[in-house]
Design a protein around this motif. Structure first.
Motif, short mmCIF file in Angstrom:
data_model
loop_
_atom_site.label_atom_id
_atom_site.label_comp_id
_atom_site.label_asym_id
_atom_site.label_seq_id
_atom_site.Cartn_x
_atom_site.Cartn_y
_atom_site.Cartn_z
N HIS A 59 -7.37 -5.47 -5.79
CA HIS A 59 -6.89 -4.55 -4.77
C HIS A 59 -7.89 -3.48 -4.32
O HIS A 59 -7.55 -2.67 -3.46
CB HIS A 59 -5.61 -3.86 -5.24
CG HIS A 59 -4.48 -4.80 -5.50
ND1 HIS A 59 -3.78 -5.42 -4.49
CD2 HIS A 59 -3.95 -5.26 -6.68
CE1 HIS A 59 -2.85 -6.19 -5.02
NE2 HIS A 59 -2.93 -6.12 -6.33
N THR A 100 -5.82 2.97 7.04
CA THR A 100 -6.04 2.09 5.90
C THR A 100 -6.06 2.90 4.61
O THR A 100 -6.37 4.10 4.62
CB THR A 100 -7.39 1.36 6.03
OG1 THR A 100 -8.46 2.32 5.93
CG2 THR A 100 -7.49 0.62 7.35
N LYS A 135 -1.63 1.46 -1.11
CA LYS A 135 -1.31 0.04 -1.05
C LYS A 135 0.07 -0.24 -1.65
O LYS A 135 0.75 -1.19 -1.24
CB LYS A 135 -2.38 -0.78 -1.77
CG LYS A 135 -3.68 -0.88 -1.00
CD LYS A 135 -4.61 -1.91 -1.61
CE LYS A 135 -5.83 -2.12 -0.73
NZ LYS A 135 -6.73 -3.18 -1.23
#
Length: 428
Positions: free
Chosen positions: A424, A284, A111
């Protein structure tokens, strides 16, 4: 070094134990941890890697190369010597804690990462800086990682293989160190592509070969396996076994990540492996996180459990205090003296894979601190020469420095993961 030793034993060790288990508990609750128990969700998540499966696997092998070190053999033997058969139960329980933290680290690494002409760059330093806005702390973490690469990622690994080669084959430590230095220099200068090309070939071969060697011993002695598992369960809740298992597990991890002599840390929490996983082209972050679960599963649940079973099949060897001697003696009891040569070769390649992987972690840390390529070139040259030094010198002081740096990395990283987890992290 007496001050460093005191710091390690009385301050950092309790702090690391606390932060690891608090971090695992917080993450487990925040991601609704039931998903971690679902193989179907994990397989589905890996499938979501899509066109990035090859890239994800490359990243996995680089991370595994950093984790699959001599500790997979010596650490398991240490656990059983310290705590008996019940130690294996606690090793496996500790592995579950490691899975939770590893998943979180990898998700955060993907991320918070950047991309340039070389590809993706990420890891603990990036999510500390970008996620929390603590660049100063991220720079300090990067510096610790560079120091740790010289100690546990290099000198400790090379020293272990040089001792094994000298005692079993008679090869002088200087020669072993020089060979590893030359091979490492050749690979490291090619960057992550060169390192990944080696680990993609080396790690599957090493893992499968070691598994097959262990399975042959286990299958030949299959009649005693039910009794061994009964002993593992029965002894698990004896005080000495529980202590031995947890400490042995931590010692096992420490031989790969520098946390030994009671320091409660392991690579899942140290913040290094996310650097490798951040290079993957997963669809992802969560999809790559599943690969981290596989990393811990292969590393601890599969390879270390098989090693433990082989050792427990030959209990007459367990009184040996030397983990290397205990492990080799157990395999020699089945294969004969040839096992000594086979394990020495395995230790060589395990150590080599760890050396080249840790160099990548440090290079990425240097790149986070400065963009000057000359600094990286100087580091690689010094790093490879350090292999020779590690092969021939006594490492008491190196161990203490390694304990301190990796413990500090773990405290910093896990604390930051906890702070970032609420916003997150999720488990699809």
């Amino acid at each position: 070094m007496s001050i460093v030793k005191t710091l390690n034993e009385f301050i950092l060790s309790p702090a690391v134990y606390a932060v690891l288990f608090i971090c695992a508990l917080v993450i487990f609750l925040r991601i609704r941890g039931s998903g971690l128990l679902s193989p179907v969700k994990i397989v589905k998540g890996i499938a979501e890697s899509g066109g990035g499966i090859r890239s994800s696997f490359r990243a996995l092998t680089v991370a595994l190369a950093g984790t699959l070190g001599v500790g997979n053999i010596v650490g398991v033997a240490t656990a059983i010597h310290m705590g008996g058969a019940g130690a294996v139960f606690w090793m496996l329980l500790s592995a579950f804690v490691a899975m939770i933290i590893k998943y979180a680290e990898i998700v955060l690494a993907l991320k918070f990462r950047v991309k340039d002409v070389r590809g993706y760059h990420g890891g603990a330093a990036y999510y500390i800086s970008m996620g929390l806005g603590k660049r100063g702390l991220a720079l300090f973490f990067s510096l610790l990682c560079i120091i740790a690469s010289f100690t546990l990622g290099n000198m400790i690994q090379v020293n272990a293989v040089s001792q094994a080669a000298e005692s079993r084959i008679g090869i002088p430590p200087l020669v072993t160190g020089a060979v590893i230095a030359l091979l490492s220099y050749t690979v490291i200068y090619k960057g992550i592509k060169g390192i990944a090309d080696i680990t993609m070939k080396l790690i599957p071969i090493l893992s499968v070969s070691f598994v097959l060697l262990s399975l042959c011993v286990i299958i030949a002695n299959v009649k005693v396996i039910p009794d061994i598992f009964s002993r593992i369960i029965e002894d698990a809740f004896k005080r000495d076994c529980a202590f031995g298992g947890i400490m042995g597990f931590l010692l096992m991890r420490s031989l790969r990540y520098g946390v030994v002599r009671g320091i409660g840390s392991n690579e899942a929490g140290c913040g290094t492996a996310p650097t490798a996983h951040a290079t993957a082209e997963s669809v992802t972050p969560e999809a790559q996180g599943y690969w981290g679960l596989i990393e811990v599963f292969v590393d601890t649940v599969v390879i270390c459990t098989l090693t433990a079973l082989v050792i427990l099949i030959y209990p007459e060897n367990i009184p040996s205090k030397d983990g290397m001697v205990l492990a080799i003696s157990s395999f020699e009891a089945f294969y004969g003296e040839a096992a000594g040569y086979l394990l020495t070769a395995a230790i060589f390649f395990f150590a080599f894979s760890t050396v080249i992987s840790w160099s990548y972690y440090a290079v990425e840390s240097i790149r986070f601190i400065t963009k000057k390529d000359i600094c990286i070139k100087i580091y690689i040259t010094v790093y490879c020469l350090t292999c020779i030094l590690g092969a021939v010198m006594r490492l008491e002081a190196v161990w203490e420095l390694s304990d301190m740096t990796v413990s500090l990395m773990t405290i910093i990283n896990c604390s930051c993961v906890i702070l970032l987890s609420k916003k997150h992290l999720k488990f699809k």
